[in-house]
Design an enzyme around this catalytic site. Structure first.
Site, short mmCIF file in Angstrom:
data_model
loop_
_atom_site.label_atom_id
_atom_site.label_comp_id
_atom_site.label_asym_id
_atom_site.label_seq_id
_atom_site.Cartn_x
_atom_site.Cartn_y
_atom_site.Cartn_z
N HIS A 259 17.97 8.25 -28.37
CA HIS A 259 17.91 9.65 -28.53
C HIS A 259 17.18 10.53 -27.62
O HIS A 259 16.63 11.65 -28.08
CB HIS A 259 17.79 10.10 -29.84
CG HIS A 259 19.12 9.52 -30.92
ND1 HIS A 259 18.98 9.47 -32.27
CD2 HIS A 259 20.41 9.16 -30.55
CE1 HIS A 259 20.18 9.13 -32.75
NE2 HIS A 259 21.09 8.93 -31.76
N GLY B 290 14.34 0.85 -40.93
CA GLY B 290 14.02 2.11 -41.32
C GLY B 290 15.01 3.17 -40.75
O GLY B 290 14.61 4.23 -40.33
C1 BJW Z 1 11.60 3.71 -44.40
C2 BJW Z 1 10.25 4.03 -44.62
C3 BJW Z 1 9.29 3.02 -44.28
C4 BJW Z 1 11.41 5.88 -44.82
N1 BJW Z 1 9.73 1.80 -44.08
N2 BJW Z 1 12.07 2.32 -44.28
C5 BJW Z 1 31.39 8.92 -36.12
C6 BJW Z 1 31.31 9.07 -37.26
C7 BJW Z 1 31.05 10.40 -37.95
C8 BJW Z 1 30.28 11.35 -37.18
C9 BJW Z 1 30.28 10.94 -35.67
C10 BJW Z 1 30.82 9.84 -35.29
N3 BJW Z 1 30.48 9.84 -34.22
C11 BJW Z 1 29.76 10.82 -33.58
C12 BJW Z 1 29.76 11.45 -34.79
C13 BJW Z 1 29.05 13.00 -34.98
C14 BJW Z 1 27.42 12.97 -34.75
C15 BJW Z 1 27.21 12.10 -36.16
O1 BJW Z 1 26.61 10.98 -36.36
N4 BJW Z 1 27.20 12.75 -37.16
C16 BJW Z 1 26.97 12.25 -38.45
C17 BJW Z 1 25.47 12.82 -38.98
C18 BJW Z 1 27.96 12.63 -39.66
N5 BJW Z 1 26.80 12.25 -33.78
C19 BJW Z 1 26.60 12.67 -32.75
O2 BJW Z 1 26.74 14.06 -32.51
C20 BJW Z 1 25.95 12.02 -31.47
N6 BJW Z 1 26.47 12.23 -30.30
C21 BJW Z 1 27.70 11.78 -30.14
O3 BJW Z 1 28.33 11.15 -30.77
O4 BJW Z 1 28.35 12.24 -28.89
C22 BJW Z 1 29.68 11.94 -28.71
C23 BJW Z 1 30.24 13.11 -29.01
C24 BJW Z 1 30.07 14.37 -28.40
C25 BJW Z 1 30.77 15.48 -28.81
C26 BJW Z 1 31.69 15.43 -30.09
C27 BJW Z 1 31.71 14.17 -30.61
C28 BJW Z 1 31.29 12.94 -30.20
C29 BJW Z 1 24.25 12.46 -31.28
C30 BJW Z 1 23.56 12.23 -32.34
C31 BJW Z 1 21.96 12.72 -32.24
C32 BJW Z 1 21.17 12.64 -33.37
N7 BJW Z 1 20.10 13.55 -33.11
C33 BJW Z 1 19.11 13.54 -34.08
C34 BJW Z 1 17.83 14.53 -33.46
C35 BJW Z 1 17.11 13.90 -32.32
C36 BJW Z 1 16.20 14.98 -31.90
C37 BJW Z 1 15.34 15.44 -32.76
O5 BJW Z 1 14.32 14.33 -33.19
O6 BJW Z 1 14.98 16.42 -32.97
O7 BJW Z 1 18.49 12.05 -34.30
S1 BJW Z 1 19.42 13.82 -35.60
C38 BJW Z 1 18.40 12.74 -36.45
O8 BJW Z 1 19.14 11.49 -37.01
C39 BJW Z 1 17.76 12.23 -35.03
C40 BJW Z 1 17.31 10.51 -35.64
O9 BJW Z 1 17.23 9.67 -34.47
C41 BJW Z 1 18.99 10.50 -36.34
C42 BJW Z 1 18.90 9.07 -37.27
O10 BJW Z 1 17.88 9.21 -38.19
P1 BJW Z 1 17.13 7.97 -38.78
O11 BJW Z 1 16.21 7.52 -37.75
O12 BJW Z 1 18.11 7.09 -39.52
O13 BJW Z 1 16.46 8.83 -39.89
P2 BJW Z 1 16.66 9.21 -41.47
O14 BJW Z 1 15.55 10.20 -41.80
O15 BJW Z 1 17.92 9.51 -41.72
O16 BJW Z 1 16.30 7.85 -42.18
C43 BJW Z 1 15.13 7.26 -42.42
C44 BJW Z 1 15.08 5.94 -43.20
O17 BJW Z 1 13.90 5.27 -43.09
C45 BJW Z 1 15.65 5.90 -44.60
O18 BJW Z 1 16.80 5.02 -44.91
C46 BJW Z 1 14.47 5.56 -45.58
O19 BJW Z 1 14.60 4.86 -46.53
C47 BJW Z 1 13.69 4.70 -44.43
N8 BJW Z 1 12.27 4.84 -44.48
N9 BJW Z 1 10.20 5.38 -44.87
C48 BJW Z 1 10.96 1.30 -44.08
N10 BJW Z 1 7.95 2.96 -44.57
#
Ligand code: BJW
Ligand code: ZN
Length: 252
Positions: A119, A188
């Site tokens: 990302h 995580g």
């Molecule tokens: C601990 C802990 C500790 C806490 N120890 N654990 C297929 C199906 C459905 C939707 C889609 C699909 N394909 C694509 C999509 C659309 C979309 C998507 O996924 N949407 C869903 C949300 C529904 N994806 C996209 O748009 C992506 N692009 C794409 O697919 O392009 C092709 C396309 C283009 C045009 C149209 C269609 C397709 C891009 C995704 C970009 C994500 N961007 C972000 C922001 C980045 C910039 C920024 O930082 O501001 O990325 S969103 C945010 O979520 C960030 C993260 O990297 C990402 C993932 O989050 P993460 O890391 O999992 O964090 P959390 O908070 O969700 O979870 C934390 C976890 O840690 C929890 O489980 C806790 O329990 C745990 N935890 N403390 C261990 N100490």
């Protein structure tokens, strides 16, 4: 004695390729907020108003000042024991790929040598119009003008917003590291954001032993061979020391 299956430690100690997928939970103990936890970024901010190109075009000062604050927080943070243990795993396994969704650069700062940033990286800022690199992004919430390039274009961080595609080279490297992994470790991540969230399934289908480390169960848990519930900064160093002990026994 820890809670890891002996099969896992055995597999890791003899693995040729390990792939690790990290999410915001891996950096939580460095003081970087996660997104979807209670108190996480998305509990206070609406992703649609901040993490999309439309939001940036609509209100660039709001988006730039939010990222400025996050850049400052990252610059003040340090890698935690999870980042350090993953870097140290390289001494025990021939190939370790760290596939991260995190944009904070902490894996590289901890010393991991093969980091795939799916990302992007917050500290890499550039002009959205001409693509030229910018030095900084430092915008106060009450700024009257957004930060602009010499060409007049708006400055943004090189992170992947919703609806934007992932850097093709990074995604291809992630898929190939996942497909060849003997052991795949998800740490995580909520497993909600695609395409990153599809990698654990790909690993399982390709025959990897899948381990999940998280403080709670996620959609990944059901396909994992083993789920260890606990904080990454505690569990990952414990895992490293078990593998180190097993590897040393193997050598003597
Ligand atoms: C601990 C802990 C500790 C806490 N120890 N654990 C297929 C199906 C459905 C939707 C889609 C699909 N394909 C694509 C999509 C659309 C979309 C998507 O996924 N949407 C869903 C949300 C529904 N994806 C996209 O748009 C992506 N692009 C794409 O697919 O392009 C092709 C396309 C283009 C045009 C149209 C269609 C397709 C891009 C995704 C970009 C994500 N961007 C972000 C922001 C980045 C910039 C920024 O930082 O501001 O990325 S969103 C945010 O979520 C960030 C993260 O990297 C990402 C993932 O989050 P993460 O890391 O999992 O964090 P959390 O908070 O969700 O979870 C934390 C976890 O840690 C929890 O489980 C806790 O329990 C745990 N935890 N403390 C261990 N100490
Ligand atoms: Zn420009």
């Amino acid at each position: 004695m820890t809670g890891f299956a002996s099969n896992l430690i055995e597999r890791l100690a003899s693995a040729g390729n390990v792939a690790v997928l990290t999410g915001a939970g891996a950096s939580a103990e460095s003081g970087i907020p996660t997104f979807r936890d209670p108190g996480g970024l998305w509990s206070r901010f609406n992703p649609a108003e901040l993490a999309s190109f439309e939001a940036f075009r609509r209100d660039p000062i709001r988006v730039q000042s939010w990222y400025s604050a996050r850049i400052r927080a990252v610059l003040e943070s340090e890698p935690n024991p999870c980042h350090v243990a993953l870097a140290e795993l390289e001494a025990l396994v021939p190939s370790v790929s760290v596939i991260t969704q995190n944009v904070d650069g902490l894996h590289k700062r901890a010393g991991s040598s093969n980091v795939i940033e799916l990302h992007g990286n917050l500290l890499d800022v550039f002009c959205a119009t001409c693509g030229r690199a910018a030095e900084t992004l430092d915008v106060a919430p009450d700024a009257l003008e957004p930060a602009r390039c010499e060409c007049g274009g708006l400055i943004r961080p090189r992170v992947v917003w919703f609806g934007e595609t992932l850097p093709a080279d990074a995604y291809e490297s992630a898929v190939s590291a996942t497909a060849r992994a003997d052991v795949f470790i998800s740490i995580g991540t909520s497993g909600e954001v695609y395409p990153a969230a599809g990698l654990p399934r790909l690993a399982a289908e390709a025959g990897a032993y899948v381990l999940e480390i998280n403080v709670q169960r996620t959609p990944i848990s059901g396909l994992a061979d083993e789920v260890v519930l606990g904080a990454a900064g505690i569990v990952v160093p414990q895992l490293l020391s078990e593998v180190r002990r097993r590897s040393n026994v193997g050598v003597s």
